[in-house]
Design a protein around this motif. Structure first.
Motif, PDB file in Angstrom:
ATOM      1  N   HIS A  86     -27.314 -38.922   0.374  1.00 42.26           N
ATOM      2  CA  HIS A  86     -27.549 -37.581   0.901  1.00 42.26           C
ATOM      3  C   HIS A  86     -26.234 -36.820   1.112  1.00 42.26           C
ATOM      4  O   HIS A  86     -26.195 -35.604   1.002  1.00 42.26           O
ATOM      5  N   HIS A  87     -25.173 -37.564   1.437  1.00 45.29           N
ATOM      6  CA  HIS A  87     -23.900 -36.910   1.747  1.00 45.29           C
ATOM      7  C   HIS A  87     -22.930 -36.815   0.572  1.00 45.29           C
ATOM      8  O   HIS A  87     -21.791 -36.393   0.751  1.00 45.29           O
ATOM      9  N   LEU A  88     -23.363 -37.216  -0.622  1.00 47.00           N
ATOM     10  CA  LEU A  88     -22.452 -37.086  -1.778  1.00 47.00           C
ATOM     11  C   LEU A  88     -22.099 -35.605  -1.966  1.00 47.00           C
ATOM     12  O   LEU A  88     -22.990 -34.749  -1.944  1.00 47.00           O
ATOM     13  N   PRO A  89     -20.817 -35.270  -2.139  1.00 48.06           N
ATOM     14  CA  PRO A  89     -20.439 -33.863  -2.293  1.00 48.06           C
ATOM     15  C   PRO A  89     -20.850 -33.339  -3.671  1.00 48.06           C
ATOM     16  O   PRO A  89     -20.460 -33.894  -4.701  1.00 48.06           O
ATOM     17  N   LEU A  90     -21.670 -32.306  -3.689  1.00 42.19           N
ATOM     18  CA  LEU A  90     -22.230 -31.811  -4.942  1.00 42.19           C
ATOM     19  C   LEU A  90     -21.304 -30.792  -5.600  1.00 42.19           C
ATOM     20  O   LEU A  90     -20.596 -30.050  -4.927  1.00 42.19           O
ATOM     21  N   ALA A  91     -21.331 -30.776  -6.938  1.00 40.07           N
ATOM     22  CA  ALA A  91     -20.618 -29.742  -7.706  1.00 40.07           C
ATOM     23  C   ALA A  91     -21.579 -29.271  -8.783  1.00 40.07           C
ATOM     24  O   ALA A  91     -21.477 -29.648  -9.942  1.00 40.07           O
ATOM     25  N   ARG A  92     -22.585 -28.506  -8.380  1.00 38.79           N
ATOM     26  CA  ARG A  92     -23.637 -28.054  -9.304  1.00 38.79           C
ATOM     27  C   ARG A  92     -23.586 -26.534  -9.369  1.00 38.79           C
ATOM     28  O   ARG A  92     -23.789 -25.873  -8.364  1.00 38.79           O
ATOM     29  N   PHE A  93     -23.293 -26.024 -10.559  1.00 42.19           N
ATOM     30  CA  PHE A  93     -23.036 -24.594 -10.693  1.00 42.19           C
ATOM     31  C   PHE A  93     -23.966 -23.984 -11.737  1.00 42.19           C
ATOM     32  O   PHE A  93     -24.444 -24.674 -12.626  1.00 42.19           O
ATOM     33  N   GLY A  94     -24.159 -22.680 -11.635  1.00 45.43           N
ATOM     34  CA  GLY A  94     -25.047 -21.969 -12.555  1.00 45.43           C
ATOM     35  C   GLY A  94     -24.354 -21.601 -13.857  1.00 45.43           C
ATOM     36  O   GLY A  94     -23.161 -21.869 -14.057  1.00 45.43           O
ATOM     37  N   ASN A  95     -25.152 -20.966 -14.748  1.00 47.86           N
ATOM     38  CA  ASN A  95     -24.610 -20.547 -16.050  1.00 47.86           C
ATOM     39  C   ASN A  95     -23.995 -19.151 -15.934  1.00 47.86           C
ATOM     40  O   ASN A  95     -24.355 -18.250 -16.665  1.00 47.86           O
ATOM     41  N   ASP A  96     -23.098 -18.970 -15.012  1.00 50.37           N
ATOM     42  CA  ASP A  96     -22.527 -17.630 -14.839  1.00 50.37           C
ATOM     43  C   ASP A  96     -21.010 -17.709 -14.693  1.00 50.37           C
ATOM     44  O   ASP A  96     -20.433 -18.796 -14.719  1.00 50.37           O
ATOM     45  N   HIS A  97     -20.393 -16.538 -14.526  1.00 42.52           N
ATOM     46  CA  HIS A  97     -18.929 -16.484 -14.511  1.00 42.52           C
ATOM     47  C   HIS A  97     -18.325 -17.125 -13.253  1.00 42.52           C
ATOM     48  O   HIS A  97     -17.125 -17.308 -13.170  1.00 42.52           O
ATOM     49  N   LYS A  98     -19.189 -17.455 -12.281  1.00 41.35           N
ATOM     50  CA  LYS A  98     -18.652 -18.076 -11.057  1.00 41.35           C
ATOM     51  C   LYS A  98     -18.499 -19.596 -11.207  1.00 41.35           C
ATOM     52  O   LYS A  98     -17.946 -20.242 -10.329  1.00 41.35           O
ATOM     53  N   ASN A  99     -19.027 -20.165 -12.275  1.00 41.43           N
ATOM     54  CA  ASN A  99     -18.948 -21.623 -12.468  1.00 41.43           C
ATOM     55  C   ASN A  99     -17.481 -22.048 -12.654  1.00 41.43           C
ATOM     56  O   ASN A  99     -16.876 -21.780 -13.697  1.00 41.43           O
ATOM     57  N   PRO A 100     -16.893 -22.732 -11.645  1.00 40.55           N
ATOM     58  CA  PRO A 100     -15.466 -23.035 -11.719  1.00 40.55           C
ATOM     59  C   PRO A 100     -15.111 -24.055 -12.805  1.00 40.55           C
ATOM     60  O   PRO A 100     -13.966 -24.106 -13.268  1.00 40.55           O
ATOM     61  N   VAL A 101     -16.093 -24.874 -13.203  1.00 41.25           N
ATOM     62  CA  VAL A 101     -15.813 -25.856 -14.253  1.00 41.25           C
ATOM     63  C   VAL A 101     -15.819 -25.152 -15.616  1.00 41.25           C
ATOM     64  O   VAL A 101     -14.968 -25.417 -16.465  1.00 41.25           O
ATOM     65  N   ALA A 102     -16.769 -24.224 -15.783  1.00 42.48           N
ATOM     66  CA  ALA A 102     -16.780 -23.425 -17.021  1.00 42.48           C
ATOM     67  C   ALA A 102     -15.484 -22.630 -17.126  1.00 42.48           C
ATOM     68  O   ALA A 102     -14.923 -22.466 -18.224  1.00 42.48           O
ATOM     69  N   GLN A 103     -14.965 -22.170 -15.999  1.00 40.90           N
ATOM     70  CA  GLN A 103     -13.717 -21.387 -15.999  1.00 40.90           C
ATOM     71  C   GLN A 103     -12.524 -22.185 -16.547  1.00 40.90           C
ATOM     72  O   GLN A 103     -11.614 -21.622 -17.135  1.00 40.90           O
ATOM     73  N   VAL A 104     -12.566 -23.522 -16.340  1.00 37.56           N
ATOM     74  CA  VAL A 104     -11.503 -24.388 -16.867  1.00 37.56           C
ATOM     75  C   VAL A 104     -11.374 -24.204 -18.392  1.00 37.56           C
ATOM     76  O   VAL A 104     -10.288 -24.292 -18.954  1.00 37.56           O
ATOM     77  N   PHE A 105     -12.527 -23.911 -19.045  1.00 42.33           N
ATOM     78  CA  PHE A 105     -12.533 -23.838 -20.512  1.00 42.33           C
ATOM     79  C   PHE A 105     -12.476 -22.414 -21.065  1.00 42.33           C
ATOM     80  O   PHE A 105     -12.481 -22.221 -22.275  1.00 42.33           O
ATOM     81  N   TRP A 106     -12.418 -21.447 -20.170  1.00 40.13           N
ATOM     82  CA  TRP A 106     -12.341 -20.055 -20.615  1.00 40.13           C
ATOM     83  C   TRP A 106     -11.153 -19.852 -21.545  1.00 40.13           C
ATOM     84  O   TRP A 106     -10.030 -20.280 -21.235  1.00 40.13           O
ATOM     85  N   GLY A 107     -11.396 -19.195 -22.683  1.00 36.56           N
ATOM     86  CA  GLY A 107     -10.316 -18.913 -23.631  1.00 36.56           C
ATOM     87  C   GLY A 107      -9.873 -20.139 -24.408  1.00 36.56           C
ATOM     88  O   GLY A 107      -8.948 -20.061 -25.218  1.00 36.56           O
ATOM     89  N   ARG A 108     -10.493 -21.288 -24.157  1.00 43.70           N
ATOM     90  CA  ARG A 108     -10.080 -22.519 -24.833  1.00 43.70           C
ATOM     91  C   ARG A 108     -11.218 -23.100 -25.666  1.00 43.70           C
ATOM     92  O   ARG A 108     -11.009 -23.507 -26.813  1.00 43.70           O
ATOM     93  N   VAL A 109     -12.410 -23.174 -25.071  1.00 44.79           N
ATOM     94  CA  VAL A 109     -13.551 -23.774 -25.768  1.00 44.79           C
ATOM     95  C   VAL A 109     -14.787 -22.911 -25.541  1.00 44.79           C
ATOM     96  O   VAL A 109     -15.193 -22.707 -24.389  1.00 44.79           O
ATOM     97  N   PRO A 110     -15.422 -22.389 -26.616  1.00 43.10           N
ATOM     98  CA  PRO A 110     -16.685 -21.683 -26.418  1.00 43.10           C
ATOM     99  C   PRO A 110     -17.798 -22.684 -26.094  1.00 43.10           C
ATOM    100  O   PRO A 110     -17.957 -23.686 -26.801  1.00 43.10           O
ATOM    101  N   THR A 111     -18.530 -22.459 -25.020  1.00 46.23           N
ATOM    102  CA  THR A 111     -19.540 -23.430 -24.589  1.00 46.23           C
ATOM    103  C   THR A 111     -20.886 -22.757 -24.369  1.00 46.23           C
ATOM    104  O   THR A 111     -20.950 -21.562 -24.080  1.00 46.23           O
ATOM    105  N   VAL A 112     -21.952 -23.552 -24.503  1.00 38.59           N
ATOM    106  CA  VAL A 112     -23.288 -23.083 -24.153  1.00 38.59           C
ATOM    107  C   VAL A 112     -23.477 -23.267 -22.646  1.00 38.59           C
ATOM    108  O   VAL A 112     -23.818 -22.350 -21.923  1.00 38.59           O
ATOM    109  N   MET A 113     -23.249 -24.489 -22.151  1.00 37.02           N
ATOM    110  CA  MET A 113     -23.308 -24.723 -20.702  1.00 37.02           C
ATOM    111  C   MET A 113     -22.283 -25.791 -20.312  1.00 37.02           C
ATOM    112  O   MET A 113     -21.903 -26.639 -21.130  1.00 37.02           O
ATOM    113  N   VAL A 114     -21.830 -25.704 -19.077  1.00 32.30           N
ATOM    114  CA  VAL A 114     -20.877 -26.685 -18.539  1.00 32.30           C
ATOM    115  C   VAL A 114     -21.465 -27.198 -17.225  1.00 32.30           C
ATOM    116  O   VAL A 114     -21.692 -26.428 -16.299  1.00 32.30           O
TER     117      VAL A 114
END
Ligand SMILES: [Zn+2]
Length: 229
Positions: A36-64
């Motif tokens: 229950h206490h595992l820290p979650l990192a679940r983000f949407g398919n939008d510009h706020k997704n910080p993991v998708a931001q890692v790949f901005w300008g580097r890899v075109p992706t469908v979802m991250v």
């Protein structure tokens, strides 16, 4: 702590891999409280997704997609460590299944046909006995109807230790180490590339560049955890 932990694991294999408490029959890998206490990192398919931001300008992706946040000393680091360095593969399957559950909630996953783990160099594979990303990928494959493939993307050369190198040198180091074979079977497919933890994204980027050279390939990225570099 770890010696006692090792010993207890031998005689009582069913203990929580975070707090060490005995598990109830309905619990697996973790007790309810630690899960229950595992820290979650679940983000949407939008510009706020910080993991998708890692790949901005580097890899075109469908979802991250990631499932958990990895920080020094947190429960996720402990699980990943026990999985990778103490060979506890059932933890890897559990983490892959958890990630699979996050992926099936994302509507963009529906046409993924192949799940491809980031390859480990054969020497490292032999030493560790398994590729952690492959075990995670197999956990995911249990949840989505796609095939886990470990033969298309492979690692060409041994890059040695990366710890003493600068970020630029590390990048130079991973740029040309992956290659592709039997590319015809993934032409025009949606591929899910899988790693254990995303930090700088350099390894994923190097794999992605190989896969994206294939005609019509669309790429999604998934990792058990995300850590801010
Ligand atoms: Zn626990």
């Amino acid at each position: 702590m770890s010696l006692i932990f090792d010993f207890l694991s031998l005689i009582y294999p069913k203990i929580c891999q975070v707090c060490g408490k005995s598990l109830f029959r309905n619990e697996h890998i973790l007790c309810m409280k630690c899960k229950h206490h595992l820290p979650l990192a679940r983000f949407g398919n939008d510009h706020k997704n910080p993991v998708a931001q890692v790949f901005w300008g580097r890899v075109p992706t469908v979802m991250v997609t990631t499932a958990f946040l990895y920080n020094k000393g947190n429960a996720v680091q402990q699980l990943v460590h026990n999985f990778k360095y103490r060979g506890m593969r059932d933890i890897g399957i559990f983490l892959g299944e958890e990630l699979g559950r996050v992926i099936i909630e994302n509507p963009l996953h529906h046409d993924i046909t192949h799940i491809i783990p980031v390859p480990l160099h054969p020497k490292k594979h032999k030493k560790r006995g398994f590729n952690q990303s492959e075990i995670i990928a197999r956990g995911i494959a249990g949840n989505i109807s796609a095939e886990c493939n470990t033969s298309i993307l492979y690692r060409k050369s041994y890059s040695g230790t990366q710890t003493r190198k600068s970020k630029f040198e590390r990048w130079e180091n991973v740029e040309n180490i992956f290659s592709i074979k039997n590319e015809n079977c993934i032409k025009n497919k949606h591929i899910l590339l899988v790693d254990d933890v995303i930090t700088t994204g350099a390894t994923i980027e190097a794999c992605a560049q190989c896969l994206l050279r294939i005609e019509g390939v669309r790429l999604s990225i998934a990792a058990v955890a995300f850590t801010r570099s």
